[in-house]
Design an enzyme around this catalytic site. Structure first.
Site, PDB file in Angstrom:
ATOM      1  N   GLU A 143      -3.930  -2.148  12.192  1.00  0.00           N
ATOM      2  CA  GLU A 143      -2.999  -3.161  11.690  1.00  0.00           C
ATOM      3  C   GLU A 143      -2.712  -4.245  12.720  1.00  0.00           C
ATOM      4  OE1 GLU A 143       1.433  -1.373  12.395  1.00  0.00           O
ATOM      5  OE2 GLU A 143       0.230  -0.456  10.810  1.00  0.00           O
ATOM      6  N   GLY A 146       0.806  -1.213   0.000  1.00  0.00           N
ATOM      7  CA  GLY A 146       0.000   0.000   0.000  1.00  0.00           C
ATOM      8  C   GLY A 146       0.838   1.262   0.000  1.00  0.00           C
TER       9      GLY A 146
END
Length: 440
Positions: free
Chosen positions: A325, A103
């Site tokens: 995360e 990402g």
């Protein structure tokens, strides 16, 4: 691009006794890739030491080198294991950029490509082609960039400069959209005045704080007028020699092992003060019953984090919006707890390497949990757990979540353990060494 047909099955080892180990952790991916971008845009060469070398960071190195940045190791030519890097900025030019499933490459590099001369094309793994990308590309268009496409593959054609100015975006899906623009904004003719206009707050706020702190370290004038707006003044980006902290998020599966087995794990070089969201694992583990201590010498900026596991794990009710995360690690802990847990604030995880909420619900359900998938999170009710195949979905954090479950449940077979190379090459060797009771 990664061949998803060639994956590595791995029988997750069971911990027959409490784990007792010292686990040094490589450098932070988030800090490494931000440092590399800022060094590529700086006004002179800079050294970035202690970098993580993994698939994600090597993809960033490859992207920046393709655009015209020189990146070398201590002996000159860059070696595959070099972690102390010399970054020399150069004129940016068009290139073919491989994003893999990173990402940070997908979202941080397009603004650099808009500052280059020529056309840059971006592509990546099949799974990356469905990750949200239009937000940053539309923002670049409104700032004067020539962009073709709304997600991978796409192209950015630059003329050597970008107008910049005011831009509105809905960054509810990822803080990387904000960081990606802010990192390059000082090089835009008018800087950037960025306003988040989404109905939901930008997730993973600590990652934006990390970006802001690193910009300020590089002499960039950056302000945050409101909680959802940022302003970067045009100007130079100073070269800064940086030492990258250990990756605290990558440390969490090993710390979880102490909590799951009632053992102890020590992680050296844990920073006393940090912008890394992984630091929040300390409070999570304490809430679930573990003992957590940061051992430091007087005046030291880092120490050794020591986690000692409890005789049972308490359930958890937590808003993880700032630390999404960590969700796969935390969800695995909740599956092994002694009561129901509720995790909220993580709708944005549907746009990560995979739809992590759906993936966790499926895999935890397959091993015996009762899991309810909410719009913004998960309700996890542990049950009698049993062995089963564990799908990683080409997602490094799903793979390590399977390893955690496997500590207490025989017969967990992770279908793609090599996906951990995205941020932690050598994970299985580290895991085996930890279980053997040594230093990994």
């Amino acid at each position: 691009m990664r061949d998803n047909d060639q994956v590595s099955h791995w029988n997750a080892p069971v911990a027959d006794t409490p784990v007792h180990a010292v686990v040094p952790v490589p450098g932070s991916k988030s800090l490494t890739n931000r440092a590399l971008v800022l060094a590529a845009l700086a006004d002179s060469p800079a050294r970035v030491s202690g970098t993580l070398r993994s698939r994600d960071t090597d993809l960033m190195i490859g992207a920046l080198r393709a655009l015209g940045t020189r990146i070398e190791g201590p002996a000159g030519p860059l070696g595959p294991d070099d972690t102390d890097l010399l970054v020399t900025p150069g004129p940016l030019h068009g290139a073919d950029i491989e994003c893999g499933l990173a990402g940070t490459v997908m979202r941080f590099v397009p603004p650099l490509a808009a500052l280059a001369t020529g056309t840059s094309t971006f592509d990546g793994d099949a799974a990356a082609r469905v990750r949200p990308q239009a937000t940053v590309l539309d923002a670049l268009r409104s700032l004067g960039a020539d962009v073709t496409g709304d997600r991978l593959p796409f192209s950015v054609s630059g003329t050597g400069s970008l107008r910049g100015g005011r831009v509105e975006m809905d960054a509810s899906a990822s803080s990387q959209f904000v960081s990606g623009l802010l990192l390059s904004a000082a090089r835009f003719d008018d800087g950037v005045d960025l306003v988040h206009v989404g109905a939901s707050a930008v997730p993973s706020g600590p990652h934006i704080e990390m970006t802001l702190a690193m910009l300020r370290d590089a002499g960039v004038v950056v302000e945050q007028p409101t909680a959802s707006s940022w302003r970067v003044a045009p100007g130079p980006i100073s070269a800064v020699d940086r030492v990258v902290e250990p990756d605290l998020s990558n440390a969490t599966p090993f710390l979880a092992a102490a909590a799951v087995t009632g053992g102890s794990v020590r992680v050296p070089r844990w920073p006393v003060s940090t912008t890394q969201p992984g630091d929040a694992i300390r409070g999570i583990l304490e809430e679930m019953g573990a003992s957590v201590t940061l051992e430091t010498a007087d005046g030291a900026d880092h120490g050794t984090l020591v986690v000692v596991g409890p005789d049972h794990l308490s359930p958890l009710v937590a808003d993880l919006s700032a630390i999404g995360e960590l969700t796969p690690t935390i969800a695995a802990l909740c599956a092994l707890a002694d009561g129901p847990s509720t995790l909220t604030g993580i709708a944005h995880l549907r746009g990560h390497e995979t739809d992590r909420l759906a993936a966790l619900a499926a895999e935890l359900g397959a091993v015996g949990c009762e899991v309810t998938e909410r719009a913004d999170g998960l309700e996890i009710v542990p049950g009698p757990l049993h062995g089963a195949p564990w799908r990683a979905y080409a997602d490094h954090r799903m793979a390590t979540a399977g390893a955690i479950i496997g500590l207490g449940v025989p017969g967990i077979e992770v279908d793609d353990i090599d996906s951990t190379a995205k941020t932690m090459p050598g994970f299985t060797s580290m895991w085996t060494a930890m279980l053997a009771g040594g230093t990994t």
